[in-house]
Design a protein around this motif. Structure first.
Motif, PDB file in Angstrom:
ATOM      1  N   GLU A  31     -36.000  76.368 -10.550  1.00 24.22           N
ATOM      2  CA  GLU A  31     -35.905  75.896 -11.935  1.00 24.22           C
ATOM      3  C   GLU A  31     -35.348  74.478 -12.039  1.00 24.22           C
ATOM      4  O   GLU A  31     -35.758  73.718 -12.905  1.00 24.22           O
ATOM      5  CB  GLU A  31     -35.020  76.840 -12.750  1.00 24.22           C
ATOM      6  CG  GLU A  31     -35.644  78.173 -13.017  1.00 24.22           C
ATOM      7  CD  GLU A  31     -34.732  79.103 -13.793  1.00 24.22           C
ATOM      8  OE1 GLU A  31     -33.733  78.617 -14.380  1.00 24.22           O
ATOM      9  OE2 GLU A  31     -35.016  80.305 -13.813  1.00 24.22           O
ATOM     10  N   ASN A  32     -34.403  74.117 -11.183  1.00 24.63           N
ATOM     11  CA  ASN A  32     -33.741  72.812 -11.271  1.00 24.63           C
ATOM     12  C   ASN A  32     -33.959  71.969 -10.026  1.00 24.63           C
ATOM     13  O   ASN A  32     -33.094  71.166  -9.673  1.00 24.63           O
ATOM     14  CB  ASN A  32     -32.234  73.012 -11.497  1.00 24.63           C
ATOM     15  CG  ASN A  32     -31.969  73.770 -12.770  1.00 24.63           C
ATOM     16  OD1 ASN A  32     -32.474  73.410 -13.817  1.00 24.63           O
ATOM     17  ND2 ASN A  32     -31.198  74.831 -12.687  1.00 24.63           N
ATOM     18  N   SER A  33     -35.087  72.173  -9.369  1.00 26.09           N
ATOM     19  CA  SER A  33     -35.329  71.523  -8.082  1.00 26.09           C
ATOM     20  C   SER A  33     -36.646  70.772  -8.061  1.00 26.09           C
ATOM     21  O   SER A  33     -37.477  70.917  -8.952  1.00 26.09           O
ATOM     22  CB  SER A  33     -35.348  72.578  -6.968  1.00 26.09           C
ATOM     23  OG  SER A  33     -34.136  73.274  -6.909  1.00 26.09           O
ATOM     24  N   SER A  34     -36.821  70.000  -7.004  1.00 26.47           N
ATOM     25  CA  SER A  34     -38.097  69.354  -6.711  1.00 26.47           C
ATOM     26  C   SER A  34     -38.680  70.028  -5.477  1.00 26.47           C
ATOM     27  O   SER A  34     -37.953  70.307  -4.521  1.00 26.47           O
ATOM     28  CB  SER A  34     -37.893  67.866  -6.416  1.00 26.47           C
ATOM     29  OG  SER A  34     -37.352  67.209  -7.532  1.00 26.47           O
ATOM     30  N   CYS A  35     -39.980  70.277  -5.517  1.00 26.36           N
ATOM     31  CA  CYS A  35     -40.662  70.918  -4.390  1.00 26.36           C
ATOM     32  C   CYS A  35     -41.675  69.944  -3.805  1.00 26.36           C
ATOM     33  O   CYS A  35     -42.397  69.261  -4.540  1.00 26.36           O
ATOM     34  CB  CYS A  35     -41.362  72.196  -4.854  1.00 26.36           C
ATOM     35  SG  CYS A  35     -42.179  73.083  -3.504  1.00 26.36           S
ATOM     36  N   PRO A  52     -30.741  68.414  -6.989  1.00 22.08           N
ATOM     37  CA  PRO A  52     -29.578  67.559  -7.223  1.00 22.08           C
ATOM     38  C   PRO A  52     -28.399  68.426  -7.661  1.00 22.08           C
ATOM     39  O   PRO A  52     -28.541  69.298  -8.518  1.00 22.08           O
ATOM     40  CB  PRO A  52     -30.035  66.625  -8.349  1.00 22.08           C
ATOM     41  CG  PRO A  52     -31.128  67.359  -9.044  1.00 22.08           C
ATOM     42  CD  PRO A  52     -31.755  68.264  -8.021  1.00 22.08           C
ATOM     43  N   MET A  53     -27.237  68.187  -7.062  1.00 17.04           N
ATOM     44  CA  MET A  53     -26.046  68.981  -7.376  1.00 17.04           C
ATOM     45  C   MET A  53     -25.052  68.180  -8.207  1.00 17.04           C
ATOM     46  O   MET A  53     -24.038  68.714  -8.641  1.00 17.04           O
ATOM     47  CB  MET A  53     -25.378  69.464  -6.079  1.00 17.04           C
ATOM     48  CG  MET A  53     -26.314  70.232  -5.152  1.00 17.04           C
ATOM     49  SD  MET A  53     -27.143  71.624  -5.921  1.00 17.04           S
ATOM     50  CE  MET A  53     -25.813  72.785  -6.006  1.00 17.04           C
ATOM     51  N   GLY A  54     -25.325  66.900  -8.409  1.00 17.61           N
ATOM     52  CA  GLY A  54     -24.425  66.037  -9.163  1.00 17.61           C
ATOM     53  C   GLY A  54     -23.567  65.188  -8.254  1.00 17.61           C
ATOM     54  O   GLY A  54     -23.363  65.503  -7.078  1.00 17.61           O
TER      55      GLY A  54
END
Length: 148
Positions: A31-35, A52-54
């Motif tokens: 959901e919050n990633s790039s593939c 990204p984790m910030g």
């Protein structure tokens, strides 16, 4: 061999299951990633997911190569690509989690990753089904990182 981004809904779930046996976990982090996928001809043979984790920190959530194409350097090229993608200006570190033993640990260490933490009982508390490799159950997870 071509490595290209794909929208998370188009991520090759069956391929990502090669590295993470939980459909629920994969869907959660997609959901919050790039593939990114790699293809040979029209066949998708590898993929990785980065999040990204910030604060300049990224996490490699998954990296997988189709069994028929393993051992041909595709995983190493995907990992090299992930390291470059996460190493953009402002990046501080690329992290990942892996088991405390097995070929994956050596794979990441060869690329320059170093152990930064141990998460006790991670595989016992986050997966419904036990995960075994070479007849040994994975229990703890190592956190590895490359600093930029």
């Amino acid at each position: 061999m071509l490595i290209k981004p794909v929208p998370s809904p188009d991520a090759p779930l069956e391929l990502l299951l090669e590295a993470d046996p939980s459909v629920d976990e994969i869907r959660r982090y997609l959901e919050n990633s790039s593939c990114y996928v790699t293809t040979i001809g029209n066949e998708t043979v590898g993929a990785y997911v980065i999040q990204p984790m910030g604060d300049g920190v990224y996490e490699l959530m998954n990296i997988a190569v189709a069994p028929a194409h393993q051992g041909n350097g595709i995983g190493a090229k995907l990992l090299e690509h992930a390291i470059k993608m996460a190493g953009k200006p402002g990046a501080r570190r690329l992290e990942l989690g892996t088991g405390t033993f097995g070929y994956q640990l050596a794979f990441y260490q060869r690329a320059g990753f170093r152990v930064v933490a141990v998460e006790r009982d991670h595989f016992l508390t986050h997966y419904d089904t036990p995960i075994y490799e070479n007849g040994i159950q994975h229990k703890d997870r190592l956190r590895l990182a490359i600093e930029y």
